[in-house]
Every structure is written in structure tokens, then in C-alpha cells.
Design a protein around this motif. Structure first.
Motif, PDB file in Angstrom:
ATOM      1  N   GLN A  82       0.843  -1.194   0.000  1.00 25.26           N
ATOM      2  CA  GLN A  82       0.000   0.000   0.000  1.00 25.26           C
ATOM      3  C   GLN A  82       0.878   1.243   0.000  1.00 25.26           C
ATOM      4  N   ALA A  83       0.740   2.024  -1.049  1.00 22.05           N
ATOM      5  CA  ALA A  83       1.440   3.298  -1.155  1.00 22.05           C
ATOM      6  C   ALA A  83       0.564   4.397  -0.568  1.00 22.05           C
ATOM      7  N   PRO A  84       1.162   5.497  -0.140  1.00 21.29           N
ATOM      8  CA  PRO A  84       0.370   6.589   0.453  1.00 21.29           C
ATOM      9  C   PRO A  84      -0.730   7.054  -0.490  1.00 21.29           C
ATOM     10  N   GLY A  85      -1.929   7.183   0.054  1.00 20.51           N
ATOM     11  CA  GLY A  85      -3.046   7.691  -0.718  1.00 20.51           C
ATOM     12  C   GLY A  85      -3.652   6.710  -1.698  1.00 20.51           C
ATOM     13  N   THR A  86      -3.234   5.450  -1.616  1.00 26.41           N
ATOM     14  CA  THR A  86      -3.774   4.445  -2.527  1.00 26.41           C
ATOM     15  C   THR A  86      -4.341   3.273  -1.738  1.00 26.41           C
ATOM     16  N   GLU A  87      -5.085   2.436  -2.423  1.00 24.41           N
ATOM     17  CA  GLU A  87      -5.614   1.236  -1.782  1.00 24.41           C
ATOM     18  C   GLU A  87      -4.535   0.143  -1.772  1.00 24.41           C
ATOM     19  N   ARG A  88      -4.692  -0.765  -0.847  1.00 21.88           N
ATOM     20  CA  ARG A  88      -3.769  -1.890  -0.787  1.00 21.88           C
ATOM     21  C   ARG A  88      -3.946  -2.760  -2.025  1.00 21.88           C
ATOM     22  N   GLU A  89      -2.827  -3.208  -2.586  1.00 22.81           N
ATOM     23  CA  GLU A  89      -2.893  -3.995  -3.801  1.00 22.81           C
ATOM     24  C   GLU A  89      -2.102  -5.290  -3.664  1.00 22.81           C
ATOM     25  N   PHE A  90      -2.539  -6.271  -4.408  1.00 18.67           N
ATOM     26  CA  PHE A  90      -1.896  -7.578  -4.418  1.00 18.67           C
ATOM     27  C   PHE A  90      -0.538  -7.492  -5.089  1.00 18.67           C
ATOM     28  N   VAL A  91       0.430  -8.245  -4.545  1.00 20.36           N
ATOM     29  CA  VAL A  91       1.765  -8.305  -5.130  1.00 20.36           C
ATOM     30  C   VAL A  91       2.095  -9.726  -5.586  1.00 20.36           C
ATOM     31  N   ALA A  92       2.005 -10.696  -4.666  1.00 21.06           N
ATOM     32  CA  ALA A  92       2.399 -12.062  -4.994  1.00 21.06           C
ATOM     33  C   ALA A  92       1.776 -13.022  -3.996  1.00 21.06           C
ATOM     34  N   ALA A  93       1.674 -14.287  -4.405  1.00 15.72           N
ATOM     35  CA  ALA A  93       1.163 -15.319  -3.514  1.00 15.72           C
ATOM     36  C   ALA A  93       1.828 -16.643  -3.844  1.00 15.72           C
ATOM     37  N   ILE A  94       1.841 -17.526  -2.850  1.00 13.48           N
ATOM     38  CA  ILE A  94       2.400 -18.864  -3.033  1.00 13.48           C
ATOM     39  C   ILE A  94       1.441 -19.851  -2.399  1.00 13.48           C
ATOM     40  N   SER A  95       1.215 -20.946  -3.086  1.00 14.13           N
ATOM     41  CA  SER A  95       0.288 -21.946  -2.580  1.00 14.13           C
ATOM     42  C   SER A  95       0.872 -22.680  -1.390  1.00 14.13           C
ATOM     43  N   TRP A  96       0.006 -23.406  -0.672  1.00  9.92           N
ATOM     44  CA  TRP A  96       0.477 -24.120   0.507  1.00  9.92           C
ATOM     45  C   TRP A  96       1.487 -25.197   0.134  1.00  9.92           C
ATOM     46  N   SER A  97       1.375 -25.736  -1.065  1.00  7.92           N
ATOM     47  CA  SER A  97       2.289 -26.788  -1.505  1.00  7.92           C
ATOM     48  C   SER A  97       3.555 -26.244  -2.152  1.00  7.92           C
ATOM     49  N   SER A  98       3.615 -24.895  -2.305  1.00  8.46           N
ATOM     50  CA  SER A  98       4.729 -24.229  -2.999  1.00  8.46           C
ATOM     51  C   SER A  98       4.774 -24.547  -4.481  1.00  8.46           C
ATOM     52  N   GLY A  99       3.778 -25.263  -4.963  1.00 11.73           N
ATOM     53  CA  GLY A  99       3.789 -25.628  -6.371  1.00 11.73           C
ATOM     54  C   GLY A  99       3.240 -24.563  -7.288  1.00 11.73           C
ATOM     55  N   TYR A 100       2.711 -23.517  -6.695  1.00 13.78           N
ATOM     56  CA  TYR A 100       2.079 -22.487  -7.505  1.00 13.78           C
ATOM     57  C   TYR A 100       2.429 -21.126  -6.947  1.00 13.78           C
ATOM     58  N   THR A 101       2.905 -20.254  -7.832  1.00 14.65           N
ATOM     59  CA  THR A 101       3.142 -18.869  -7.456  1.00 14.65           C
ATOM     60  C   THR A 101       2.395 -17.963  -8.411  1.00 14.65           C
ATOM     61  N   TYR A 102       1.999 -16.824  -7.926  1.00 15.26           N
ATOM     62  CA  TYR A 102       1.148 -15.911  -8.694  1.00 15.26           C
ATOM     63  C   TYR A 102       1.598 -14.494  -8.417  1.00 15.26           C
ATOM     64  N   TYR A 103       1.672 -13.675  -9.485  1.00 16.36           N
ATOM     65  CA  TYR A 103       2.208 -12.326  -9.347  1.00 16.36           C
ATOM     66  C   TYR A 103       1.308 -11.301 -10.016  1.00 16.36           C
ATOM     67  N   ALA A 104       1.321 -10.107  -9.460  1.00 16.61           N
ATOM     68  CA  ALA A 104       0.705  -8.977 -10.146  1.00 16.61           C
ATOM     69  C   ALA A 104       1.532  -8.659 -11.382  1.00 16.61           C
ATOM     70  N   ASP A 105       0.873  -8.198 -12.419  1.00  9.12           N
ATOM     71  CA  ASP A 105       1.582  -7.896 -13.661  1.00  9.12           C
ATOM     72  C   ASP A 105       2.692  -6.866 -13.441  1.00  9.12           C
ATOM     73  N   SER A 106       2.487  -5.959 -12.522  1.00  8.18           N
ATOM     74  CA  SER A 106       3.438  -4.879 -12.301  1.00  8.18           C
ATOM     75  C   SER A 106       4.765  -5.353 -11.711  1.00  8.18           C
ATOM     76  N   VAL A 107       4.783  -6.560 -11.149  1.00  5.57           N
ATOM     77  CA  VAL A 107       6.018  -7.041 -10.511  1.00  5.57           C
ATOM     78  C   VAL A 107       6.537  -8.311 -11.157  1.00  5.57           C
ATOM     79  N   LYS A 108       5.790  -8.860 -12.080  1.00  5.31           N
ATOM     80  CA  LYS A 108       6.185 -10.120 -12.710  1.00  5.31           C
ATOM     81  C   LYS A 108       7.539  -9.970 -13.387  1.00  5.31           C
ATOM     82  N   GLY A 109       8.427 -10.928 -13.121  1.00 12.19           N
ATOM     83  CA  GLY A 109       9.769 -10.883 -13.673  1.00 12.19           C
ATOM     84  C   GLY A 109      10.765 -10.120 -12.828  1.00 12.19           C
ATOM     85  N   ARG A 110      10.275  -9.372 -11.834  1.00 15.15           N
ATOM     86  CA  ARG A 110      11.172  -8.615 -10.947  1.00 15.15           C
ATOM     87  C   ARG A 110      11.137  -9.125  -9.510  1.00 15.15           C
TER      88      ARG A 110
END
Length: 127
Positions: free
Chosen positions: A39-67
């Protein structure tokens, strides 16, 4: 009561890197998906990344994918977020989060999926 404690934030120049950590209480850490939001000042909280309980799946916001890279070490009850090629627009408070339900899958980018939140760690990127 579940506790999530983030660390690793700081001030870095554009193009630099940081690694955030989130230490979780409890003995069944490996049974839960984990997520990172920001969450940046003056903005809503946004999703960045997640990992499944099995670690077999990761998911990223487009803005951070690859970084950014999310990972977990179940033996340490810790989830990490490696932040590379940081830009000023990445400046925000970063939060880790966990659902209440074990073995939960899906809906990783939605805040409503998560029931427990850490206090956040500040990341500031200077230009």
C-alpha cells in the motif's frame, strides 16, 4: 492467535534489491497459502504475490512479474519476497497475509481471501 511479522524493508536506490521476510507463528505453516500485498500513500492496498500451501504455484501482479519472487521455507515458518530492479513506484508498505483455512487454494489476489495480516514493512525506492 496467528502472528505474522515482516522484516527486511528499507531505503534503496532505483535498480536495487531487497528481500522481505515474513515469520509466522504456529505449527502448521506448511498448510497455508501465503500472500504479499502493498500500500502506497493515498492508494488502496494492492496484491503483489502469492504462493500456494504446496509451494507448487506462485502468482504475481503484472506490475512485478519478472522482478519479484515469492518463496517459502516451511522449516522456518517463513515466506520471502525477493524484490529486484526496484523502481520508485514500488515504494509502499508491504504486508504479508494468510488465510484462515488450511489447504486453501484460489483467489490469491483478493484481500478477502486472507484473514491474518502482519504490521507491514516500509520499502522506499529513491530515484
Amino acid at each position: 492467535q496467528v502472528q505474522l511479522v515482516e522484516s527486511g524493508g528499507g531505503l534503496v536506490q532505483a535498480g536495487g534489491s531487497l528481500r522481505l521476510s515474513c515469520a509466522a507463528s504456529g505449527r502448521t505453516f506448511s498448510s497455508y497459502a501465503m500472500g504479499w500485498f502493498r500500500q502506497a500513500p493515498g492508494t488502496e492496498r494492492e496484491f503483489v504475490a502469492a504462493i500456494s500451501w504446496s509451494s507448487g504455484y506462485t502468482y504475481y501482479a503484472d506490475s512485478v512479474k519478472g522482478r519479484f519472487t515469492i518463496s517459502r521455507d516451511n522449516a522456518k515458518n517463513t515466506v520471502y519476497l525477493q524484490l529486484n530492479s526496484l523502481q520508485p513506484e514500488d515504494t509502499a508498505v508491504y504486508y504479508c497475509a494468510r488465510p484462515k483455512q488450511r489447504y486453501y487454494s484460489g483467489g490469491y489476489s483478493h484481500e478477502g481471501t486472507y484473514d491474518y495480516w502482519g504490521q507491514g514493512t516500509q520499502v522506499t525506492v529513491s530515484s
